[in-house]
Motif scaffolding. Sequence first.
Motif, PDB file in Angstrom:
ATOM      1  N   VAL A   1      -1.039   2.840  11.216  1.00  0.00           N
ATOM      2  CA  VAL A   1      -0.526   4.201  11.176  1.00  0.00           C
ATOM      3  C   VAL A   1       0.955   4.226  10.815  1.00  0.00           C
ATOM      4  N   SER A   2       1.688   3.198  11.229  1.00  0.00           N
ATOM      5  CA  SER A   2       3.137   3.218  11.038  1.00  0.00           C
ATOM      6  C   SER A   2       3.540   3.181   9.569  1.00  0.00           C
ATOM      7  N   ALA A   3       2.819   2.405   8.739  1.00  0.00           N
ATOM      8  CA  ALA A   3       3.205   2.294   7.326  1.00  0.00           C
ATOM      9  C   ALA A   3       3.181   3.646   6.618  1.00  0.00           C
ATOM     10  N   PRO A   4       2.072   4.390   6.659  1.00  0.00           N
ATOM     11  CA  PRO A   4       2.102   5.705   6.004  1.00  0.00           C
ATOM     12  C   PRO A   4       3.043   6.685   6.694  1.00  0.00           C
ATOM     13  N   MET A   5       3.220   6.574   8.019  1.00  0.00           N
ATOM     14  CA  MET A   5       4.138   7.474   8.712  1.00  0.00           C
ATOM     15  C   MET A   5       5.568   7.337   8.211  1.00  0.00           C
ATOM     16  N   LEU A   6       5.953   6.119   7.830  1.00  0.00           N
ATOM     17  CA  LEU A   6       7.335   5.873   7.426  1.00  0.00           C
ATOM     18  C   LEU A   6       7.670   6.471   6.064  1.00  0.00           C
TER      19      LEU A   6
ATOM     20  N   ALA B   1       0.817  -1.224   0.000  1.00  0.00           N
ATOM     21  CA  ALA B   1       0.000   0.000   0.000  1.00  0.00           C
ATOM     22  C   ALA B   1       0.843   1.264   0.000  1.00  0.00           C
ATOM     23  N   MET B   2       2.166   1.132   0.024  1.00  0.00           N
ATOM     24  CA  MET B   2       3.023   2.315   0.027  1.00  0.00           C
ATOM     25  C   MET B   2       2.770   3.188  -1.205  1.00  0.00           C
ATOM     26  N   GLY B   3       2.458   2.560  -2.334  1.00  0.00           N
ATOM     27  CA  GLY B   3       2.182   3.325  -3.549  1.00  0.00           C
ATOM     28  C   GLY B   3       0.966   4.232  -3.413  1.00  0.00           C
ATOM     29  N   PRO B   4      -0.199   3.683  -3.011  1.00  0.00           N
ATOM     30  CA  PRO B   4      -1.363   4.550  -2.792  1.00  0.00           C
ATOM     31  C   PRO B   4      -1.135   5.592  -1.696  1.00  0.00           C
TER      32      PRO B   4
ATOM     33  N   TYR C   1      12.697  -2.827   8.168  1.00  0.00           N
ATOM     34  CA  TYR C   1      12.438  -3.423   9.478  1.00  0.00           C
ATOM     35  C   TYR C   1      10.958  -3.772   9.630  1.00  0.00           C
ATOM     36  N   LEU C   2      10.092  -2.850   9.205  1.00  0.00           N
ATOM     37  CA  LEU C   2       8.654  -3.105   9.287  1.00  0.00           C
ATOM     38  C   LEU C   2       8.273  -4.274   8.389  1.00  0.00           C
TER      39      LEU C   2
ATOM     40  N   ALA D   1       7.068   5.186  14.730  1.00  0.00           N
ATOM     41  CA  ALA D   1       5.902   4.897  13.902  1.00  0.00           C
ATOM     42  C   ALA D   1       5.051   3.775  14.491  1.00  0.00           C
ATOM     43  N   THR D   2       5.675   2.687  14.910  1.00  0.00           N
ATOM     44  CA  THR D   2       4.898   1.557  15.432  1.00  0.00           C
ATOM     45  C   THR D   2       4.270   1.872  16.785  1.00  0.00           C
ATOM     46  N   VAL D   3       4.994   2.560  17.657  1.00  0.00           N
ATOM     47  CA  VAL D   3       4.423   2.932  18.953  1.00  0.00           C
ATOM     48  C   VAL D   3       3.249   3.880  18.754  1.00  0.00           C
ATOM     49  N   THR D   4       3.376   4.816  17.810  1.00  0.00           N
ATOM     50  CA  THR D   4       2.283   5.739  17.520  1.00  0.00           C
ATOM     51  C   THR D   4       1.077   4.994  16.969  1.00  0.00           C
ATOM     52  N   SER D   5       1.313   3.955  16.179  1.00  0.00           N
ATOM     53  CA  SER D   5       0.217   3.161  15.639  1.00  0.00           C
ATOM     54  C   SER D   5      -0.559   2.472  16.758  1.00  0.00           C
TER      55      SER D   5
END
Length: 225
Positions: A180-185, A78-81, A112-113, A195-199
Amino acid sequence: MDQPVGLPAVRRIEATAPLGWLAGGWSDLWKAPGPCLAYGLVIALVSFGLCYGLYVSNAAFWALVLTLGFVFVAPVLAMGPYEAGRRLEQGERPRLGQILFVRPAFRQDVAYLGLALLLIYLFWGRIAQIVFALSTYQLYPTVPEFIQFAIGTTEGHNMMVAGTLVGGAIAFLTYTLVVVSAPMLLDPRVNVFVATVTSFRTVAANPGAMLLWAVVIVALLLFSA
């Protein structure tokens, strides 16, 4: 809510907010239909090619396994969208090359993710094997035989209930980790820990809205599969 040191603040949102996100995503699609639909077509063709390859090599059962486990690796695809939405928000018109090869995604923290998602997927596969082994002593080498066992026997029903509960728990943990972490990165200033803690904090602060968003994702995934 209080903001932990070094972490971004998390807002509380309405429980129905995901419906607005869905409408926003639909609107963004038609702001750049060419590259967005082409990206989806590429993913679909790769998926069909993989399934066909498994079918002709007499490994069709793995197509079922990969389809069920797709939810664990989909966030990376989903990084592309995500990148398309970010560019549209900045008033740009994304091009296909920009969302096929998202430059901020090629860095260590995203790797890492992705590794964490791969390990979760492998863990889920082993758990699924254990649930299956505890349900029957027979092997079902073809998909029709397996489906007949799953829907036509008491042992199969027990397997489906246990597998759904365990798999659902693992899937929700994965969702909490990446929603949340994926788009944050995509922001190079954010590391994978933040990112992961925020997610996790986002899901904890907005359980109703994030649960509804999870249901929407699962419903769309089942429909597309």
